[in-house]
Design a protein around this motif. Structure first.
Motif, PDB file in Angstrom:
ATOM      1  N   LEU A   1       0.824  -1.215   0.000  1.00  0.00           N
ATOM      2  CA  LEU A   1       0.000   0.000   0.000  1.00  0.00           C
ATOM      3  C   LEU A   1       0.857   1.263   0.000  1.00  0.00           C
ATOM      4  CD1 LEU A   1      -2.852  -0.940   2.494  1.00  0.00           C
ATOM      5  CD2 LEU A   1      -2.957  -0.841   0.001  1.00  0.00           C
ATOM      6  N   LEU A   2       1.932   1.239   0.766  1.00  0.00           N
ATOM      7  CA  LEU A   2       2.829   2.393   0.833  1.00  0.00           C
ATOM      8  C   LEU A   2       3.474   2.672  -0.522  1.00  0.00           C
ATOM      9  CD1 LEU A   2       4.036   4.359   3.005  1.00  0.00           C
ATOM     10  CD2 LEU A   2       6.000   2.839   3.028  1.00  0.00           C
ATOM     11  N   VAL A   3       3.942   1.632  -1.185  1.00  0.00           N
ATOM     12  CA  VAL A   3       4.551   1.807  -2.511  1.00  0.00           C
ATOM     13  C   VAL A   3       3.507   2.313  -3.497  1.00  0.00           C
ATOM     14  CG1 VAL A   3       5.581   0.566  -4.457  1.00  0.00           C
ATOM     15  CG2 VAL A   3       6.408   0.154  -2.159  1.00  0.00           C
ATOM     16  N   TYR A   4       2.276   1.812  -3.405  1.00  0.00           N
ATOM     17  CA  TYR A   4       1.220   2.246  -4.316  1.00  0.00           C
ATOM     18  C   TYR A   4       0.901   3.728  -4.139  1.00  0.00           C
ATOM     19  CZ  TYR A   4      -3.285   2.545  -6.630  1.00  0.00           C
ATOM     20  OH  TYR A   4      -4.325   2.926  -7.449  1.00  0.00           O
ATOM     21  N   TRP A   5       0.828   4.194  -2.907  1.00  0.00           N
ATOM     22  CA  TRP A   5       0.415   5.578  -2.668  1.00  0.00           C
ATOM     23  C   TRP A   5       1.561   6.581  -2.752  1.00  0.00           C
ATOM     24  CZ3 TRP A   5      -4.295   6.868  -3.338  1.00  0.00           C
ATOM     25  CH2 TRP A   5      -5.318   5.965  -3.079  1.00  0.00           C
ATOM     26  N   LEU A   6       2.792   6.183  -2.440  1.00  0.00           N
ATOM     27  CA  LEU A   6       3.878   7.165  -2.375  1.00  0.00           C
ATOM     28  C   LEU A   6       4.846   7.134  -3.553  1.00  0.00           C
ATOM     29  CD1 LEU A   6       4.777   7.052   1.409  1.00  0.00           C
ATOM     30  CD2 LEU A   6       3.301   8.647   0.211  1.00  0.00           C
ATOM     31  N   ARG A   7       5.164   5.975  -4.100  1.00  0.00           N
ATOM     32  CA  ARG A   7       6.160   5.877  -5.174  1.00  0.00           C
ATOM     33  C   ARG A   7       5.476   5.947  -6.528  1.00  0.00           C
ATOM     34  NH1 ARG A   7      10.908   7.309  -4.659  1.00  0.00           N
ATOM     35  NH2 ARG A   7      11.380   6.115  -6.494  1.00  0.00           N
TER      36      ARG A   7
ATOM     37  N   LEU B   1      14.708  16.927 -18.716  1.00  0.00           N
ATOM     38  CA  LEU B   1      13.630  16.060 -18.268  1.00  0.00           C
ATOM     39  C   LEU B   1      14.058  15.415 -16.946  1.00  0.00           C
ATOM     40  CD1 LEU B   1      12.740  14.149 -21.562  1.00  0.00           C
ATOM     41  CD2 LEU B   1      11.520  16.068 -20.565  1.00  0.00           C
ATOM     42  N   THR B   2      13.125  15.285 -16.030  1.00  0.00           N
ATOM     43  CA  THR B   2      13.398  14.647 -14.743  1.00  0.00           C
ATOM     44  C   THR B   2      12.409  13.514 -14.551  1.00  0.00           C
ATOM     45  OG1 THR B   2      14.161  16.726 -13.801  1.00  0.00           O
ATOM     46  CG2 THR B   2      13.578  15.003 -12.257  1.00  0.00           C
ATOM     47  N   SER B   3      12.926  12.378 -14.108  1.00  0.00           N
ATOM     48  CA  SER B   3      12.095  11.210 -13.887  1.00  0.00           C
ATOM     49  C   SER B   3      12.390  10.634 -12.514  1.00  0.00           C
ATOM     50  CB  SER B   3      12.390  10.151 -14.956  1.00  0.00           C
ATOM     51  OG  SER B   3      11.650   8.989 -14.693  1.00  0.00           O
ATOM     52  N   ARG B   4      11.370  10.047 -11.911  1.00  0.00           N
ATOM     53  CA  ARG B   4      11.568   9.380 -10.635  1.00  0.00           C
ATOM     54  C   ARG B   4      11.941   7.939 -10.909  1.00  0.00           C
ATOM     55  NH1 ARG B   4       7.177  10.431  -6.680  1.00  0.00           N
ATOM     56  NH2 ARG B   4       8.517  12.162  -6.194  1.00  0.00           N
ATOM     57  N   ARG B   5      13.128   7.585 -10.517  1.00  0.00           N
ATOM     58  CA  ARG B   5      13.611   6.217 -10.635  1.00  0.00           C
ATOM     59  C   ARG B   5      13.543   5.577  -9.260  1.00  0.00           C
ATOM     60  NH1 ARG B   5      13.139   4.637 -15.386  1.00  0.00           N
ATOM     61  NH2 ARG B   5      11.573   6.193 -15.297  1.00  0.00           N
ATOM     62  N   PHE B   6      13.869   4.306  -9.163  1.00  0.00           N
ATOM     63  CA  PHE B   6      13.770   3.624  -7.877  1.00  0.00           C
ATOM     64  C   PHE B   6      14.767   4.184  -6.865  1.00  0.00           C
ATOM     65  CE2 PHE B   6      14.075   0.066  -4.895  1.00  0.00           C
ATOM     66  CZ  PHE B   6      12.727  -0.103  -4.648  1.00  0.00           C
ATOM     67  N   ALA B   7      15.941   4.628  -7.331  1.00  0.00           N
ATOM     68  CA  ALA B   7      16.961   5.150  -6.427  1.00  0.00           C
ATOM     69  C   ALA B   7      16.820   6.651  -6.184  1.00  0.00           C
ATOM     70  CB  ALA B   7      18.352   4.852  -6.976  1.00  0.00           C
TER      71      ALA B   7
END
Length: 171
Positions: A84-90, A101-107
């Motif tokens: 749930l946390l990963v679904y709502w925050l990441r 361009l800026t992208s959200r990666r896992f790191a």
């Protein structure tokens, strides 16, 4: 305080006063006219895996732990809450600026300049930003990332024209 430190403080104060008087942007603020447009999607595949693993854990190990101690409950509920946390925050994110361009990666957030982009491929179902060198391509999918591709399309076409980035549109 040493004399060298005092001179540095006075010099920095003078520079700050000068920038405040002229009204130019400071060190922390962005460039004037550098408006960023941010698009956010919703990644659901990995959170679904974590939630399904939590349910699987409860089903498989229900009989293995007859007393169902704290570790059993902590592990099962922990995977569920992590999903749930990963679904709502990441959330997958793409920010389009004037020349980058800026992208959200896992790191964390990664920024690339226009000169580092090899090609942008846009189709109705996905978006791919291919980077120069051996760097991984950024992919956004309408299905997997729940990304608003129809809104991103116009701004990426404008970005590609402004920065002479090759653009390939698939239908």
């Amino acid at each position: 305080m040493s004399r060298k430190w005092e001179r540095m403080v006075i010099k920095n104060q003078q520079q700050l006063k000068k920038t405040r008087k002229t009204g130019t942007s400071g060190v922390l603020s962005g460039k004037p006219g550098d408006q960023a447009i941010t698009y956010k999607g919703r990644s659901w595949l990995f959170p679904l895996f974590l939630i399904c693993f939590s349910i699987f854990y409860f089903i498989v190990f229900w009989d293995a732990y007859p007393e169902r101690d704290g570790v059993f409950w902590f592990t099962g509920i922990g995977y569920f809450l992590l999903g749930l946390l990963v679904y709502w925050l990441r959330r997958p994110m793409l920010t389009i600026r004037r020349q980058s361009l800026t992208s959200r990666r896992f790191a964390g957030d990664k920024t690339v300049e226009a000169k580092e982009i090899e090609q942008i491929v846009i189709s109705p179902a996905f978006l791919t930003i291919q980077l120069k060198g051996k760097r991984m391509a950024w992919q956004y999918s309408k299905f997997q990332h729940r990304f608003p591709l129809h809104e991103v399309r116009e701004h990426l076409i404008e970005f590609a024209k402004r920065n002479q980035v090759p653009l390939k549109e698939l239908n």
